[in-house]
Design a protein around this motif. Structure first.
Motif, PDB file in Angstrom:
ATOM      1  N   PHE A 167     -28.817 -24.067 -92.298  1.00 34.74           N
ATOM      2  CA  PHE A 167     -29.661 -24.881 -91.391  1.00 34.74           C
ATOM      3  C   PHE A 167     -29.484 -24.442 -89.940  1.00 34.74           C
ATOM      4  CE2 PHE A 167     -31.596 -27.849 -94.284  1.00 34.74           C
ATOM      5  CZ  PHE A 167     -30.744 -27.890 -95.377  1.00 34.74           C
ATOM      6  N   LYS A 168     -28.869 -23.279 -89.745  1.00 31.46           N
ATOM      7  CA  LYS A 168     -28.746 -22.677 -88.407  1.00 31.46           C
ATOM      8  C   LYS A 168     -28.167 -23.643 -87.381  1.00 31.46           C
ATOM      9  CE  LYS A 168     -32.560 -19.287 -88.930  1.00 31.46           C
ATOM     10  NZ  LYS A 168     -32.154 -19.045 -90.297  1.00 31.46           N
ATOM     11  N   MET A 169     -27.044 -24.278 -87.745  1.00 33.53           N
ATOM     12  CA  MET A 169     -26.454 -25.288 -86.855  1.00 33.53           C
ATOM     13  C   MET A 169     -25.396 -24.644 -85.965  1.00 33.53           C
ATOM     14  SD  MET A 169     -25.893 -28.291 -89.596  1.00 33.53           S
ATOM     15  CE  MET A 169     -27.107 -29.582 -89.781  1.00 33.53           C
ATOM     16  N   PRO A 170     -25.515 -24.783 -84.633  1.00 33.99           N
ATOM     17  CA  PRO A 170     -24.533 -24.181 -83.716  1.00 33.99           C
ATOM     18  C   PRO A 170     -23.241 -24.986 -83.628  1.00 33.99           C
ATOM     19  CG  PRO A 170     -26.211 -25.343 -82.465  1.00 33.99           C
ATOM     20  CD  PRO A 170     -26.598 -25.484 -83.916  1.00 33.99           C
ATOM     21  N   ILE A 171     -22.654 -25.282 -84.780  1.00 35.43           N
ATOM     22  CA  ILE A 171     -21.399 -26.066 -84.822  1.00 35.43           C
ATOM     23  C   ILE A 171     -20.226 -25.125 -84.558  1.00 35.43           C
ATOM     24  CG2 ILE A 171     -19.858 -27.379 -86.355  1.00 35.43           C
ATOM     25  CD1 ILE A 171     -22.379 -28.471 -87.749  1.00 35.43           C
ATOM     26  N   ARG A 195     -16.442 -18.436 -75.860  1.00 31.69           N
ATOM     27  CA  ARG A 195     -17.637 -17.994 -75.131  1.00 31.69           C
ATOM     28  C   ARG A 195     -18.699 -17.549 -76.147  1.00 31.69           C
ATOM     29  NH1 ARG A 195     -15.546 -14.132 -72.510  1.00 31.69           N
ATOM     30  NH2 ARG A 195     -14.383 -15.531 -71.121  1.00 31.69           N
ATOM     31  N   VAL A 196     -18.268 -16.811 -77.159  1.00 27.53           N
ATOM     32  CA  VAL A 196     -19.203 -16.367 -78.215  1.00 27.53           C
ATOM     33  C   VAL A 196     -19.802 -17.580 -78.910  1.00 27.53           C
ATOM     34  CG1 VAL A 196     -19.334 -15.244 -80.476  1.00 27.53           C
ATOM     35  CG2 VAL A 196     -18.042 -14.152 -78.602  1.00 27.53           C
ATOM     36  N   ALA A 197     -18.946 -18.575 -79.157  1.00 30.70           N
ATOM     37  CA  ALA A 197     -19.425 -19.787 -79.845  1.00 30.70           C
ATOM     38  C   ALA A 197     -20.489 -20.489 -79.015  1.00 30.70           C
ATOM     39  CB  ALA A 197     -18.244 -20.727 -80.101  1.00 30.70           C
ATOM     40  N   GLY A 198     -20.233 -20.557 -77.701  1.00 28.45           N
ATOM     41  CA  GLY A 198     -21.187 -21.241 -76.819  1.00 28.45           C
ATOM     42  C   GLY A 198     -22.530 -20.533 -76.783  1.00 28.45           C
ATOM     43  N   GLU A 199     -22.515 -19.217 -77.019  1.00 28.58           N
ATOM     44  CA  GLU A 199     -23.771 -18.465 -76.968  1.00 28.58           C
ATOM     45  C   GLU A 199     -24.474 -18.394 -78.327  1.00 28.58           C
ATOM     46  OE1 GLU A 199     -21.761 -15.703 -73.490  1.00 28.58           O
ATOM     47  OE2 GLU A 199     -22.044 -14.919 -75.535  1.00 28.58           O
ATOM     48  N   ASN A 200     -23.735 -18.711 -79.412  1.00 33.71           N
ATOM     49  CA  ASN A 200     -24.325 -18.599 -80.750  1.00 33.71           C
ATOM     50  C   ASN A 200     -25.142 -19.837 -81.099  1.00 33.71           C
ATOM     51  OD1 ASN A 200     -25.025 -17.993 -83.333  1.00 33.71           O
ATOM     52  ND2 ASN A 200     -22.982 -18.333 -84.217  1.00 33.71           N
ATOM     53  N   LYS A 201     -26.440 -19.774 -80.870  1.00 27.15           N
ATOM     54  CA  LYS A 201     -27.307 -20.942 -81.120  1.00 27.15           C
ATOM     55  C   LYS A 201     -27.914 -20.895 -82.514  1.00 27.15           C
ATOM     56  CE  LYS A 201     -26.719 -22.204 -76.840  1.00 27.15           C
ATOM     57  NZ  LYS A 201     -25.595 -23.162 -76.641  1.00 27.15           N
ATOM     58  N   ASP A 202     -27.732 -19.803 -83.242  1.00 28.30           N
ATOM     59  CA  ASP A 202     -28.427 -19.660 -84.539  1.00 28.30           C
ATOM     60  C   ASP A 202     -27.550 -19.951 -85.734  1.00 28.30           C
ATOM     61  OD1 ASP A 202     -29.962 -16.770 -83.071  1.00 28.30           O
ATOM     62  OD2 ASP A 202     -30.661 -18.866 -83.144  1.00 28.30           O
ATOM     63  N   GLY A 203     -26.324 -20.420 -85.459  1.00 27.38           N
ATOM     64  CA  GLY A 203     -25.473 -20.706 -86.610  1.00 27.38           C
ATOM     65  C   GLY A 203     -24.096 -21.138 -86.153  1.00 27.38           C
TER      66      GLY A 203
END
Ligand SMILES: Cc1ncc(Cn2nnc(CCOP(=O)(O)OP(=O)(O)O)c2C)c(N)n1
Ligand SMILES: [Mg+2]
Length: 562
Positions: free
Chosen positions: A454-458, A517-525
């Protein structure tokens, strides 16, 4: 085409505000799932197994108010009883719906699949009665409206789960259309006389008291009384302490917030001001063995306690007094007395910022907490899992707007992964963050693949301390060791060819900074960050708490004492 029992259930679920239904298909519920899928207001959310499905529904109910979990008979429902138990313990109206055998099979000497193989199909309904506030099994289509409405209304009024069993050949059977939804959702207001009498009793209870404190418990939010609590607190001007399971239910940036009251592992000297009080107004509180640190932190003064639908005082009880109405009423008449805030300002401990580790320092629990703290903002929703994550999470300060979710009453390791997934289904625009230990993660890891789907940026902060440390601190043994996984690599498996999840490993402070930082930028999953810390790197609070919980568990049986 005809209107059916399944359509009736779908329409009622939509009418009580549900927009997603969590499912695992099975041949006893397939026709029912077709009917739910045909409802334009419901979105089907498949889960990897029924434990996770029920926990996803538990998390969804925290965000949405009510939720539904649809499973197949026995092999599905018995796993889903666990998330249903969590919803019961955590006061959430989760509707557990299970398919069941064809109504023509009972009494025909038919042994059916997915059953115990003994021709009795009633055991599941009997079990469901124990973990819900209302369990119904629909015997014929004509009974469906009455039984479905009853189960939904009980769940909404009690903020407890309900159970609806629908035989596989009834989901598609003809049914009448529902009557007005008000018959299901109309709340029961306080009895006027009881409300007045309770308010008068509160005034008497507070008369002559010099040092009142308000203690907030986890039922406050479930009763929908957060706004009225702030009104009461500001009308009194007194100190407000919060139980650990209620963290986030009173704003931590409020000037009257005096920390988490958790006995010897309290934050911000909350225990000092609670013990200084001569009057304790308990609001939605739950004093269990974990929140009282093995019974060592039970308040020892006479207290008044406002629960979801009743209020008790030393020497008085008032039924049918709704918490939100009681607090709002009290706020209008209570006398201002800020003596405990004045005292708290004298004793409040100074807060020093945690030292920022140098980039190449190996990662520690404190540095993980410091970086998570830095990441929290108004749009953050933080889930903390059973384990040292409870203690690390409780110590964090919530900025205005940040949400916090914990499952301290049921305490099922692994809850946080599916629950965060369910929660994010309702709040896709929020940044959901999970703090979870390696042991807990292994219980329900499959649901990370739904976050990919579901492409959740969790953001999943996985704290790998090589085992069941919370259990070690309670009582150690060989059983607290687990097989280590390559957690970061797991995301590649869950991505397969079409996912955007990211799996990262952080051994140092700098690597964690880069990963966040990578997590904050990963909006697709989702982004899973495996934080490796030393096996013995745990909070001092966990060590203290574990000691007292272990001694509470070790109390000898009564007859040995005579
Ligand atoms: C379903 C379920 N089964 C067993 C338990 C007992 N338990 N409580 N905490 C744990 C270990 C948690 O370990 P981790 O997640 O690694 O957490 P840490 O304390 O940070 O190491 C267990 C095995 C539990 N709380 N829930
Ligand atoms: Mg661990």
């Amino acid at each position: 085409n005809k209107y059916t029992v399944g359509d009736y259930l779908a329409e009622r679920l939509a009418q009580i505000g549900i927009r997603h239904h969590f499912v695992v298909p099975g041949d006893y519920n397939l026709i029912l799932l077709d009917k739910l899928a045909a409802c334009p207001q419901l979105k089907e959310v498949g889960c990897a197994n029924e434990l996770n499905c029920s926990m996803a529904a538990e998390g969804y109910a925290r965000a949405n108010g009510a939720s539904v979990c649809v499973v197949t008979f026995s092999v599905g429902a018995i796993s889903a009883f666990n998330g249903t138990g969590s919803a019961f313990a955590e006061n959430l109206p989760l509707i557990l719906v299970s398919g069941s055998p064809n109504t023509n099979d009972a009494g025909q000497n038919h042994i059916l699949h997915h059953t115990l193989g003994n021709r009795d199909y009633t055991y599941q309904y009997e079990m469901a009665k124990k973990v819900t506030c209302c369990a119904v099994a629909i015997p014929r289509a004509e009974e469906a409206p009455r039984l479905i409405d009853r189960a939904l209304r009980h769940a909404l009024l009690a903020r407890k789960p309900a159970y609806i069993e629908i035989p596989t050949n009834l989901a598609g059977a003809a049914c009448v259309r529902p009557g007005p939804i008000s018959a299901v959702i109309e709340p029961v207001s306080s009895d006027k006389g009881a409300l007045e009498a309770a308010a008068k009793c509160a005034a008497d209870y507070l008369t002559g008291k010099l040092k009142p404190v308000i203690l907030v418990g986890p039922k406050l939010r479930r009763a929908g009384a957060e706004k009225e609590l702030i009104q009461l607190a500001e009308a009194m001007g007194c100190a407000v302490a919060v139980q650990p399971a209620a963290k986030g239910m009173f704003p931590e940036d409020h000037p009257q917030f005096t920390g988490i009251f958790w006995g010897q592992v309290s934050t911000d000297a909350a225990d000092s001001i609670v013990h200084w009080a001569d009057a304790l107004i308990c609001v939605g509180t739950v004093f269990n063995d974990y929140s009282t640190v093995g019974w060592t932190a039970m308040p020892d003064i006479p207290l008044m306690s406002a629960d979801m639908d009743h209020v008790t005082f030393p020497g008085a009880h008032f039924s049918r007094v709704r918490l939100s109405e009681f607090l709002g009423h009290l706020a209008q008449q209570v006398v201002f007395n800020n003596s405990t805030m004045i005292e708290y300002r004298r004793l409040r401990p100074d807060v020093f910022p945690t030292r920022k580790a140098a980039r190449d320092e190996i990662l520690t629990r404190k540095e993980v907490s410091r970086q998570v703290q830095e990441m929290l903002g108004a749009n953050s929703s933080l889930f903390v899992e059973t384990g040292d994550s409870w203690f690390n999470g409780i110590q964090l300060r919530l900025p205005p707007g940040a949400q916090f979710e914990i499952e301290m009453q049921w305490g099922h390791i692994g809850w946080s992964i599916p629950a965060a997934f369910g929660y994010a289904m309702h709040y896709p625009e929020r940044h959901t963050i999970v703090m979870v230990g390696d042991g807990s993660f292994q219980v329900t890891a499959q649901e990370v693949s739904q976050m990919v789907r579901f492409k959740m940026p969790i953001t999943i902060i996985l704290i790998n301390n090589r085992g069941y440390t919370i259990e070690v601190e309670i009582h150690d043994g060989t059983y607290n060791k687990i097989k280590n996984w390559n957690y970061a690599l797991l995301m590649q498996a869950f991505n397969s060819t079409d996912g955007h999840g990211k799996g990262l490993l952080a051994n140092t402070a700098g690597e964690l900074e880069d990963a966040l930082r990578v997590a904050g930028e990963n909006k697709d999953g989702p982004t899973l960050i495996e934080c490796t810390i030393d096996q013995d790197d745990c909070s001092r609070e966990l060590i203290t708490w574990g000691h007292y919980v272990a001694s509470a568990n070790a109390r000898p049986p009564k007859h040995h004492q005579d």
